[in-house]
Design a protein around this motif. Structure first.
Motif, PDB file in Angstrom:
ATOM      1  N   ASP A 195     -10.857  -4.725  -6.861  1.00  0.00           N
ATOM      2  CA  ASP A 195     -11.886  -4.565  -7.878  1.00  0.00           C
ATOM      3  C   ASP A 195     -12.107  -3.066  -8.080  1.00  0.00           C
ATOM      4  OD1 ASP A 195     -14.266  -4.305  -9.323  1.00  0.00           O
ATOM      5  OD2 ASP A 195     -15.301  -5.905  -8.251  1.00  0.00           O
ATOM      6  N   GLY A 196     -11.837  -2.583  -9.275  1.00  0.00           N
ATOM      7  CA  GLY A 196     -11.925  -1.155  -9.534  1.00  0.00           C
ATOM      8  C   GLY A 196     -13.322  -0.594  -9.560  1.00  0.00           C
ATOM      9  N   ARG A 197     -14.335  -1.438  -9.370  1.00  0.00           N
ATOM     10  CA  ARG A 197     -15.722  -0.975  -9.272  1.00  0.00           C
ATOM     11  C   ARG A 197     -16.261  -1.070  -7.850  1.00  0.00           C
ATOM     12  NH1 ARG A 197     -15.695   1.920 -13.766  1.00  0.00           N
ATOM     13  NH2 ARG A 197     -15.591   0.690 -15.690  1.00  0.00           N
ATOM     14  N   ASP A 198     -15.488  -1.619  -6.929  1.00  0.00           N
ATOM     15  CA  ASP A 198     -15.927  -1.831  -5.548  1.00  0.00           C
ATOM     16  C   ASP A 198     -15.452  -0.661  -4.691  1.00  0.00           C
ATOM     17  OD1 ASP A 198     -16.036  -2.662  -2.790  1.00  0.00           O
ATOM     18  OD2 ASP A 198     -16.232  -4.739  -3.476  1.00  0.00           O
ATOM     19  N   ARG A 204     -10.605   1.180   1.372  1.00  0.00           N
ATOM     20  CA  ARG A 204      -9.656   0.485   2.255  1.00  0.00           C
ATOM     21  C   ARG A 204      -8.243   0.519   1.690  1.00  0.00           C
ATOM     22  NH1 ARG A 204     -14.079  -3.168   2.791  1.00  0.00           N
ATOM     23  NH2 ARG A 204     -13.146  -4.572   1.256  1.00  0.00           N
ATOM     24  N   ALA A 205      -8.129   0.363   0.378  1.00  0.00           N
ATOM     25  CA  ALA A 205      -6.805   0.381  -0.247  1.00  0.00           C
ATOM     26  C   ALA A 205      -6.146   1.744  -0.106  1.00  0.00           C
ATOM     27  CB  ALA A 205      -6.917  -0.006  -1.719  1.00  0.00           C
ATOM     28  N   PHE A 206      -6.922   2.816  -0.253  1.00  0.00           N
ATOM     29  CA  PHE A 206      -6.361   4.153  -0.158  1.00  0.00           C
ATOM     30  C   PHE A 206      -6.030   4.542   1.290  1.00  0.00           C
ATOM     31  CE2 PHE A 206      -8.894   5.047  -4.196  1.00  0.00           C
ATOM     32  CZ  PHE A 206      -7.767   4.958  -5.014  1.00  0.00           C
ATOM     33  N   ARG A 207      -6.779   4.010   2.245  1.00  0.00           N
ATOM     34  CA  ARG A 207      -6.618   4.442   3.637  1.00  0.00           C
ATOM     35  C   ARG A 207      -5.675   3.576   4.450  1.00  0.00           C
ATOM     36  NH1 ARG A 207     -13.107   5.501   4.554  1.00  0.00           N
ATOM     37  NH2 ARG A 207     -13.133   7.670   3.819  1.00  0.00           N
ATOM     38  N   VAL A 216       0.901   1.501  -4.405  1.00  0.00           N
ATOM     39  CA  VAL A 216       0.184   1.395  -5.668  1.00  0.00           C
ATOM     40  C   VAL A 216      -1.103   0.609  -5.452  1.00  0.00           C
ATOM     41  CG1 VAL A 216       1.449  -0.690  -6.399  1.00  0.00           C
ATOM     42  CG2 VAL A 216       0.300   0.753  -8.113  1.00  0.00           C
ATOM     43  N   VAL A 217      -2.192   1.116  -6.012  1.00  0.00           N
ATOM     44  CA  VAL A 217      -3.475   0.428  -6.009  1.00  0.00           C
ATOM     45  C   VAL A 217      -3.751  -0.004  -7.444  1.00  0.00           C
ATOM     46  CG1 VAL A 217      -5.950   0.626  -5.594  1.00  0.00           C
ATOM     47  CG2 VAL A 217      -4.319   1.804  -4.081  1.00  0.00           C
ATOM     48  N   VAL A 218      -3.765  -1.306  -7.680  1.00  0.00           N
ATOM     49  CA  VAL A 218      -4.082  -1.836  -9.007  1.00  0.00           C
ATOM     50  C   VAL A 218      -5.583  -2.106  -9.023  1.00  0.00           C
ATOM     51  CG1 VAL A 218      -3.622  -3.612 -10.729  1.00  0.00           C
ATOM     52  CG2 VAL A 218      -1.787  -2.846  -9.193  1.00  0.00           C
ATOM     53  N   ALA A 219      -6.321  -1.318  -9.803  1.00  0.00           N
ATOM     54  CA  ALA A 219      -7.782  -1.383  -9.841  1.00  0.00           C
ATOM     55  C   ALA A 219      -8.216  -2.105 -11.112  1.00  0.00           C
ATOM     56  CB  ALA A 219      -8.367   0.019  -9.789  1.00  0.00           C
TER      57      ALA A 219
END
Length: 226
Positions: A195-198, A204-207, A216-219
């Motif tokens: 969720d690109g607002r969470d 967590r996705a970046f770390r 890749v992080v799909v937000a």
């Protein structure tokens, strides 16, 4: 300047004019905030540090949120934000790395950022630097063929020092069977759908651990209204 997330709307209101591309800008706001407040190793007192992480805004046609976050982190002043779009302002409708403090690439012509980021990741690896490269692109931008070439190249070179963030507001014309993450996964990338607002999900996705693969992080954010 060290501003909280709740103060970002005020910084956004400092920028006036008719060329703000507001939906394109606000769709990126939370991702940009999390990156600059918690993830990127950057220093506004030394913005050209060769060992800094790099951030490339490939989705450069809506830089209002980008400028606001740069202002919040001390790269830009409130006075500079007020000049947005004015004659001789360093803050144009597309960011210019030669004018705006803290901006790493000039962008706005879609389809170039991911290739530039992959090339930078290779160069940093050759130099023996531990810096990481982050590039933010839009879902519709993936319709550009140059991005598929960059996805394939980065996966095959195992560029673990590269993270792409795709802002998915359902504006892509062609789409992709199985979703955007599958486009990257088949080329050897690790993937996160969030969720690109969470903010917690984004952190967590970046770390997370990536191994040897680029990530890749799909937000996902609210659908763009026409």
């Amino acid at each position: 300047m060290h501003t909280t997330y709740d103060e970002l709307p005020h910084l956004l209101t400092l920028m006036t004019g008719d060329e703000k591309h507001s939906p394109s800008a606000t769709s990126t706001l939370d991702v940009l905030w999390v990156l600059y407040s918690d993830i990127l190793r950057v220093d506004p007192t030394n913005p050209d540090d060769p060992d800094r992480d790099r951030f490339y805004l490939s989705k450069g046609h809506g830089p209002m949120a980008y400028y606001a976050v740069l202002g919040a982190r001390g790269f830009l002043t409130n006075g500079e934000l007020r000049t947005f779009g004015a004659y001789d302002s360093p803050l144009g409708s597309h960011p210019d790395r030669t004018l705006a403090r803290g901006v790493d690439i000039g962008s706005g012509s879609l389809g170039h950022g991911l290739g530039l980021a992959a090339g930078t990741a290779v160069a940093l690896r050759i130099q023996g630097r531990l810096a990481h490269v982050y590039v933010l692109i839009g879902d519709a931008e993936l319709d550009e063929g140059s991005n598929m070439e960059a996805i394939q190249f980065a996966g095959r070179r195992e560029l673990s020092n590269l993270t792409a963030i795709v802002i998915d507001n359902d504006s892509a014309g062609l789409g992709w069977p199985g979703g955007i993450a599958s486009r990257f996964a088949v080329e050897g990338w690790s993937t996160s759908d969030v969720d690109g607002r969470d903010h917690d999900m984004l952190r967590r996705a970046f770390r997370g651990e990536r191994g040897r693969a680029p990530h890749v992080v799909v937000a996902h954010v609210e659908k763009k209204e026409n």
